[in-house]
Structure formats: C-alpha cells, structure tokens
Design a protein around this motif. Structure first.
Motif, PDB file in Angstrom:
ATOM      1  N   ALA A 338       0.819  -1.219   0.000  1.00  0.00           N
ATOM      2  CA  ALA A 338       0.000   0.000   0.000  1.00  0.00           C
ATOM      3  C   ALA A 338       0.850   1.265   0.000  1.00  0.00           C
ATOM      4  N   TYR A 341      -0.026   5.194   1.323  1.00  0.00           N
ATOM      5  CA  TYR A 341      -1.458   5.143   1.634  1.00  0.00           C
ATOM      6  C   TYR A 341      -1.791   4.127   2.721  1.00  0.00           C
ATOM      7  N   ALA A 342      -0.772   3.445   3.269  1.00  0.00           N
ATOM      8  CA  ALA A 342      -1.016   2.627   4.457  1.00  0.00           C
ATOM      9  C   ALA A 342      -1.119   3.500   5.707  1.00  0.00           C
ATOM     10  N   MET A 343      -0.673   4.748   5.613  1.00  0.00           N
ATOM     11  CA  MET A 343      -0.615   5.596   6.812  1.00  0.00           C
ATOM     12  C   MET A 343      -1.962   6.128   7.295  1.00  0.00           C
ATOM     13  N   PRO A 344      -2.868   6.526   6.399  1.00  0.00           N
ATOM     14  CA  PRO A 344      -4.156   7.036   6.896  1.00  0.00           C
ATOM     15  C   PRO A 344      -4.862   6.015   7.762  1.00  0.00           C
ATOM     16  N   PHE A 345      -5.528   6.510   8.804  1.00  0.00           N
ATOM     17  CA  PHE A 345      -6.347   5.645   9.626  1.00  0.00           C
ATOM     18  C   PHE A 345      -7.732   5.638   9.001  1.00  0.00           C
ATOM     19  N   VAL A 350     -14.294   7.946   9.801  1.00  0.00           N
ATOM     20  CA  VAL A 350     -13.445   8.984   9.218  1.00  0.00           C
ATOM     21  C   VAL A 350     -13.918   9.336   7.812  1.00  0.00           C
ATOM     22  N   ALA A 355     -15.500   9.081  -0.744  1.00  0.00           N
ATOM     23  CA  ALA A 355     -14.669   8.052  -1.375  1.00  0.00           C
ATOM     24  C   ALA A 355     -13.513   7.723  -0.438  1.00  0.00           C
ATOM     25  N   PRO A 356     -12.942   6.513  -0.552  1.00  0.00           N
ATOM     26  CA  PRO A 356     -11.782   6.192   0.290  1.00  0.00           C
ATOM     27  C   PRO A 356     -10.645   7.192   0.052  1.00  0.00           C
ATOM     28  N   ILE A 357      -9.769   7.314   1.054  1.00  0.00           N
ATOM     29  CA  ILE A 357      -8.698   8.302   0.955  1.00  0.00           C
ATOM     30  C   ILE A 357      -7.751   7.959  -0.193  1.00  0.00           C
TER      31      ILE A 357
ATOM     32  N   ARG B 130       4.318   6.740  -4.961  1.00  0.00           N
ATOM     33  CA  ARG B 130       4.948   5.907  -3.924  1.00  0.00           C
ATOM     34  C   ARG B 130       6.119   6.669  -3.293  1.00  0.00           C
ATOM     35  N   ARG B 152      -2.895  16.973  -7.515  1.00  0.00           N
ATOM     36  CA  ARG B 152      -3.293  16.422  -6.216  1.00  0.00           C
ATOM     37  C   ARG B 152      -2.065  15.893  -5.491  1.00  0.00           C
ATOM     38  N   VAL B 155      -1.330  12.222   1.074  1.00  0.00           N
ATOM     39  CA  VAL B 155      -0.847  11.997   2.445  1.00  0.00           C
ATOM     40  C   VAL B 155       0.130  13.101   2.859  1.00  0.00           C
ATOM     41  N   MET B 196      -8.543  17.480   2.254  1.00  0.00           N
ATOM     42  CA  MET B 196      -9.395  16.463   2.852  1.00  0.00           C
ATOM     43  C   MET B 196      -8.562  15.779   3.933  1.00  0.00           C
ATOM     44  N   TYR B 198      -7.486  13.782   7.573  1.00  0.00           N
ATOM     45  CA  TYR B 198      -7.800  12.522   8.267  1.00  0.00           C
ATOM     46  C   TYR B 198      -6.696  12.201   9.272  1.00  0.00           C
ATOM     47  N   PRO B 199      -7.058  11.409  10.294  1.00  0.00           N
ATOM     48  CA  PRO B 199      -6.012  10.981  11.239  1.00  0.00           C
ATOM     49  C   PRO B 199      -5.169   9.861  10.630  1.00  0.00           C
ATOM     50  N   MET B 200      -4.004   9.673  11.202  1.00  0.00           N
ATOM     51  CA  MET B 200      -3.149   8.565  10.753  1.00  0.00           C
ATOM     52  C   MET B 200      -3.100   7.482  11.825  1.00  0.00           C
ATOM     53  N   LEU B 201      -2.803   6.276  11.385  1.00  0.00           N
ATOM     54  CA  LEU B 201      -2.834   5.117  12.275  1.00  0.00           C
ATOM     55  C   LEU B 201      -1.871   5.274  13.452  1.00  0.00           C
ATOM     56  N   MET B 356       5.305   2.290  11.201  1.00  0.00           N
ATOM     57  CA  MET B 356       4.851   3.256  10.209  1.00  0.00           C
ATOM     58  C   MET B 356       5.967   4.190   9.716  1.00  0.00           C
ATOM     59  N   HIS B 359       6.867   3.669   6.130  1.00  0.00           N
ATOM     60  CA  HIS B 359       6.015   4.133   5.028  1.00  0.00           C
ATOM     61  C   HIS B 359       6.309   5.569   4.622  1.00  0.00           C
TER      62      HIS B 359
END
Lengths: 398, 377
Positions: A338, A341-345, A350, A355-357, B130, B152, B155, B196, B198-201, B356, B359
C-alpha cells in the motif's frame, strides 16, 4: 499417493461454489475482503443463511442437526468459504461450546441450548482468560461458591471476543481452591442478563472494540447451569481446546489474503511498472506462496488422517504456528504494497460517505497487520504451541 | 575516533529527555491522539521555547544545530517518548527547504517557524508516486506574473495545521524527470486549495491536498525554476536520518517495556522472563538495537557528504532499521501477549510508530534497491 480430489469431492466443491454464488452477497464478501467490521446484524444474516441450507454445523452429529460431512468435505467447505470471502462463522457456540455439551452436557442442556445455537437465538462468548491467567489458564481465580440452588460467581474474565453481542457466556470458574489447580475448576453457563455482570470494551491497537473485560459481582447462577460434574471443568476445557485447534492453519484465509495481495500488487506502480513485477517484491511474494502451497498439503495430509479417524495431536500445534506465520507475512506484504497510503487511519467514521482516501484496498491493510498480531497470541500462543510440540515429541524420545 | 556526544548535544538530549519524561506521559499522549487537532499546541510551544525546533537549523539559518547528529539526537528522544507532533514536517522538511532555497524575504518566515508559531507542510508525494521523489505530475503554468498550480498531493502530513504549504510542481520535463520540478510557497488560505484531512494510524494528521487553479505570484517560487530536485533529495535524506533515529528511540522504549514486563508478569508461578525461550528472544532484540544505533550513526554522520555517499549510508540504515524495527515491534508485542494489543498500553503506540516509519521516504525494500543501485554506481 494421489493429490487430487475424488469425483465426489469435486461434485461437492461445485455444490458449495454454487451455493456461495447464489447466497453470498457482493456487499458482504466485499466487506470481508476489505477487512471491514461486519457487526452483529451481518453475522446473524450469514448464520441464518447457512442454517437454512443445513450447513451451519459441519462438526455436529446429525442427531443434533449436523451435516455428517467427512473430513475432506469439511475441509472443502472451509476453503471455499474463505476463498469466497464469506464471513467467518462465529465459533463460540457452534464449534467450542456445542461439542462440550454434546459430550458432557445433560439431556436438558442439550435439548435447550443446541437448537438455540443453530437458530442464532443465543450468541455465546468464551469466559476463559483472566488478567492473571493467560498462557497459564489453570491459574484462573474467578470463583463460584455454592449457595443453595445457585453458584455465586465473583471475578473477572478478559479478552472476551465479541462479548458485546453475547447473551450467554461459558465460563471456567474455581469451585475448589484447596486442591491442585486443575482439579478445582468447573464449567458454568451464565446468562449475560444476570444482575452483577458488567461488560467493558477493550479498544485494540487498530481502534476496534473487538474484545471485552467481563466483570462478575455476586452473580447468581442456577446449579443446573453446571456442565458435567463439579471440579471436572478442566477436562471439558481441554476437550474444547482440541476443537478450537482444528482448522488452525487458516489456509483458506491465507489463500484469500494472497489473492487480494496479488490484486494490490498488480494495481500499485513502482518505478513505472506494476509492483508485482518488482523483483524484490515478487521474490517476497513468491516465498510466502511457496510456503503456503506446502502448508496446504500439510493441512490436507492431516485432514486425510482425520478422515480415517486419527485425531490430530501435535500436528494441530504445528499447523497453528506455521499457519499464523504465513498469514502474518501476507499482512506484512499487504501493508508494504500500500506504500504511503497505508498511513491514513481509514474507518467508516473517518471517511463517512466520502470516497476512500487512497485506493480502496489500501485503507485497512495496516490496521489488519496490527490486528492480526493476535493470531500468534490467542488460542494458545505460538510459544505454548512450541512447548506442546517439544514436550510430546521429546517426551517420546526420552 | 570519538563516539561521545558533544557537550551541547548532550545537554540538548538531557533537556529534551527530561522534558518529555515530565510532560509527555502515556496519558497526555493518548489525549493528544484522541484530539481533533492530532497535536498539542501547548507542547509545541514549550518545545520551541526549549530550542528543539532551533536545533534543526544551522546558525546561519537562525538556529544552533542543523547537522545530521543534531537531528539524530532530537529524533531519538522524540521516538523514545512516542511524540506525534510534526517536527519532521514543519522543521526538517518545510523549514529546511525554505532555509536551503529561500530568498531573504522568504526566509523571514523561519523566525516564526523556529519560534513555534507557524507550521509548515511539504506537499510533494502524489497518489501514484509511492516513494519516488522525481514523480511529479502536478503542474505549474506561467500566466503573466502569476503561476497557476494544478494537481493532487497525497498523504500530506500536517497540511491542516500548516500556515504555509511547500508545494512541488512541474514546470518542464516528463513525469519522472528530476529536472523541471519547482517548489512554491502556498498560503493555507489560497483560493483553489482544498484539503481532505484525516487521522493517521500512528498518530498525527495528514490530508489529501487538491490544487485547482491555485494562483501564486512568481515571488512564491522557492529557488530557481525547475531546479528544486537536489534540495528535495537532500531534505528527504535528512528526513530519513530523523526517521531512523526516531525508530531507534521507539525501539529502545519497546525493548525496555518488554524487559520490564518479562520480569514482572508471572505465569506458571514465575516471571516469564525466567523462561529461556523468551530470554533468547529478548537478547536478540538487544543485539539488533546495537546494530540500529550504529546504522543511525552511519546515516547521520554522512548527511553532509556528497549525494552518492550520503544516500548509500542512508539507504543502508533505513533497510537495516526496517528489518530490525519489524522484528522488535512484533516480538515486543508477542512477548507481552494480549496486553500489547490494547490501544491504551504504551507499547501499542510505540510499535505503530516503529512500523509506520517504514512508510515515509521509502520502505525497507525501496532502500534495499537504492543501496544496490548506489553500490554499483
């Protein structure tokens, strides 16, 4: 030596596939494939579909409503369901408690509880582990004291999976503190609506409320809810654990995970080419697939043994250790695939209706990677399994 | 040969470690993780006052550090405490790019950055880039004395808190060319800029950044037109030093927590740390930790060298740390058992920070490929 299925097996497999094609909705399998939370309603729905088909309880004797499949058929069914991304069958009532009741329960218990398990009227959870009793389960402290026609239960259970949905819990409790640990344990069935029970969610590291703490304060349980004899619960618990340890390899889950991983790796681009063509990634992917191919055959060898009535012994432990290593490796590769794009929770709360992030497959992979660390911890940690293997095998040599 | 920290860096490390031990405990961090902002403005201000942001800039740039070893000292401590505040994004990436390429007028912004009152974000990665730094599809088109940005960015960490975004865009060349990439300072309130968030894991927040005909004056360009790539690569290298050091600090915490747990958790009537199977695994973590520490020193010590030597050492460190980090995070969780699977236990967060880091600016495999390519060069 013949590695192929018989014509009868293939006919059965086709029947299972046709059933899954017809009854498993794309919404449901899509959620499973993407690792989304299903919730109680969806689990109940799938449970009902299987029950109507008569395929809910492959391991039960036919007198109780089981389907009398042989070991190969059970295996085919499990594999096809996993590969089709069917919801997992919630095991606590069907494959953990039911075999104990069928072997050790009273006639009244069998007549009351077993149909309610099939109908989905009861959702069971498992009251085994305690804060101080994990790998060393026999050291459990939750106590049950006889008081007339009741046991009075006090103590705490933990890691109770999906206990928030359950209306019944089967518990190991201490009924005699003065004997050897294993000899003072009893097996009790407790209605979750009984006063004095409190369920507290535990949020796991991926943010999900999958497990719970269950607190018991002066909970009065009718004595007829004792399974078998008082202080013989450890025997029943061990019997249950042998059932818990069938299908421990999770080969079907790994195969579904590998298919999803390959789809991701074809979609992701690295250095201008599909990631699946990247030599380093391809090598890692190949290695895990090679392991999985061998594991699938190991699994079949054990299925064949079971088909002629030989109970798996340490093989179940071996399958659990290797099977979880493979599943976790697939999770690790999916996380890497990923990329950023593995980083977003990612979660429904959320993203809402948006649409997905990133790519839709990327959202859950890191959370799944962390969540599936549990595989090598629960149902007898891999260290406990290795201990069992060494004890049995070295014990036979000493 | 001397592996001691200088007196100044030792003081920096002591100060930071004391501050974080006092002010950034598990409870505080969990509150920050749960918060809408995903960071503590209060902690940020106090750490700026302590000089933590200044430590990531040279004296010429208005700071008192800025070398690889300064970054390593700071980020090891941030990692040790599981800090989620965006020092990497505001200071090393955003601030570092302005310091490296900015005009005097542009560099005036750094006073507020170092003072802790202005956040930055580096909007560079795109949905399909990537870890490839030269993959830039966002366009910059001249329109009179204005430049119009479209594209665009994916992240973008700290984008929502940032007063200014540093946006990369292509003024010439093909999608993967190093030449032709420029950087622009874009105010957070610019027309056509949409986030847009969002929080991160593993904590903190990021955003997808949409640029629809965002118009900026030519004076917003950072450095010469189409020539930003070397500075981007240099800051990516600095970011890798920081991430490597952060992982080291986090791995030290994971190992400490595991050791303490092994000696307090009792099963079968004795501490589980008395079982040889776990003792050997714990020893392996300590052995890996020493390798990681040395890899961080190698990376930090070569940050100021020419690109090939710098990047070879950094690729080596990130690859080694990616592998060792996974081992440490997974084994620390495994040796704890269920408790480490819970969100509120410190190790859960620390393990997520370790994993993480893999990444950002290249994962273990990416850095293996980089190392092979750079070794052959």
């Amino acid at each position: 030596m013949d590695l192929s299925y018989s014509p009868e097996d293939i006919a059965f497999r086709d029947e299972v596939r046709a059933f899954l094609d017809a009854k498993l909705s794309p919404e449901m399998s899509g959620k499973v494939r993407n690792g989304q939370e299903l919730g109680k309603a969806a689990h109940d729905e799938w449970h009902t579909i299987l029950n109507e088909q008569g395929w809910l309880a492959p391991n039960w004797p036919s007198e109780y409503g089981g389907c009398e499949w042989n070991a190969v058929q059970k295996h085919i069914f499990e594999m096809e369901c996993a590969q089709a991304n069917a919801p997992r069958i919630i095991p606590f009532g069907l494959t953990m408690l039911a075999p104990v009741l069928q072997k050790f329960g009273s006639d009244a218990q069998k007549a009351y509880y077993l149909p309610r398990i099939l109908s989905g009227e009861d959702w069971w959870c498992q009251g085994y582990s305690e804060p101080g009793a994990g790998s060393d389960l026999a050291s459990l402290k939750t106590k049950a004291v006889r008081d007339g026609d009741h046991y009075v239960v006090n103590g705490q259970k933990t890691w109770t999976t999906l206990g928030q949905y359950a209306n019944w819990i089967f518990c190991l409790v201490r009924t005699d503190p003065d004997v050897k640990q294993q000899e003072g344990i009893s097996f009790l069935l407790i209605d979750m609506d009984t006063p004095g029970i409190e369920v507290r969610p535990i949020i796991l590291l991926d943010g999900t409320p999958e497990v719970n703490e269950i607190w018991f304060t002066d909970v009065r349980v009718p004595v007829e809810n004792l399974v078998g004899e008082e202080n013989k619960g450890w025997t029943y618990a061990k019997y249950l654990l042998t059932h818990e340890r069938t299908n421990t390899a999770g080969v079907g889950y790994s195969q579904a995970g590998l298919s999803a991983l390959k789809r991701m790796a074809r979609a992701e681009v690295s250095n201008g080419r599909p990631l699946i063509e990247n030599p380093h990634f391809a090598a890692r992917l190949a290695q895990v697939e090679i392991e999985l191919m061998a594991m699938a055959t190991t699994n079949l060898r054990i299925v064949s043994m079971a088909a002629v009535g030989q109970a798996p012994g340490v093989e179940a432990s071996m399958l659990k250790v290797k099977g979880t290593i493979i599943r976790q490796e697939i999770n690790d590769l999916a996380r890497r695939a990923a990329g950023p794009y593995a980083m977003p929770f990612a979660s429904e709360s959320v993203e809402g209706d948006n649409a997905p992030i990133g790519p839709d497959y990327a959202g859950p992979v890191a959370a799944q990677y962390f969540n599936n660390r549990k595989l090598s911890i629960f149902a007898g940690s891999n260290e406990i399994q290795r201990g069992i293997i060494a004890k049995v095998k070295l014990g036979a040599m000493g | 040969m001397n592996f001691e920290l200088t007196e100044e860096r030792q003081m920096l490390q002591d100060t930071l470690r004391r501050f974080l031990a006092d002010r950034y405990d598990t409870k505080t961090r969990n509150e920050i993780l749960e918060s809408d902002a995903g960071l503590s403005a209060d902690i940020w201000g106090q750490m700026a006052e302590l000089g933590i942001i200044g430590a990531m800039f040279t004296e010429d740039q208005g700071g008192f550090g800025g070398t690889g070893f300064d970054l390593a000292v700071v980020f090891e401590e941030l990692g040790r405490a599981g800090v989620v505040e965006p020092f990497l994004d505001t200071a090393i990436l955003g601030g570092g790019l302005i310091a490296a390429l900015g005009t005097d007028a542009q560099k005036a912004l750094l006073d507020d950055v170092i003072g802790g009152t202005h956040h930055l974000a580096f909007a560079h990665g795109e949905p399909t880039s990537r870890y490839d730094l030269s993959q830039v599809q966002t366009t910059a088109t001249a329109n009179g004395d204005q430049i119009v940005l479209n594209g665009r960015k994916a992240v973008v960490i700290n984008a929502e808190a940032a007063g200014t975004l540093i946006v990369s865009a292509r003024e010439s060349g093909g999608v993967g060319d190093e030449a032709g990439i420029s950087l622009f300072l874009v105010s957070a309130d610019a027309d056509g800029l949409d986030l847009m968030g969002y929080p991160m894991l593993s904590g903190g927040r990021a955003a997808e950044v949409m640029l629809n005909d965002v118009s900026v004056p030519v004076s917003a360009r950072l450095g010469a037109a189409g020539k930003a790539y070397p500075a981007i690569a240099e800051r990516a290298a600095a970011a890798s030093v920081a991430l490597a050091a952060e992982a080291l600090g986090a791995m030290e915490t994971a190992t400490r927590l595991t050791g303490e747990y092994l000696m307090t958790r009792k099963q079968f009537g004795r501490p589980i740390g008395t079982f040889q199977a776990l003792q050997h695994r714990f020893s392996d973590l300590l052995i890996e930790l020493e390798q990681v520490r040395s890899a961080v020193i190698n990376a930090a010590g070569h940050l100021e060298r020419e690109a090939q030597v710098r990047d070879l050492n950094i690729a080596a460190a990130r690859n080694l740390i990616g592998r060792a980090g996974r081992l440490v995070a997974e084994d620390a969780i495994q040796m704890h058992g269920g408790i480490a699977m819970t969100q509120e236990y410190e190790l859960a967060h620390i393990a997520k920070r370790i994993i993480m880091t893999d990444h950002r600016f290249g994962d273990t495999d990416y850095h293996l490929e980089r190392f092979i390519a750079l070794s052959a060069a």
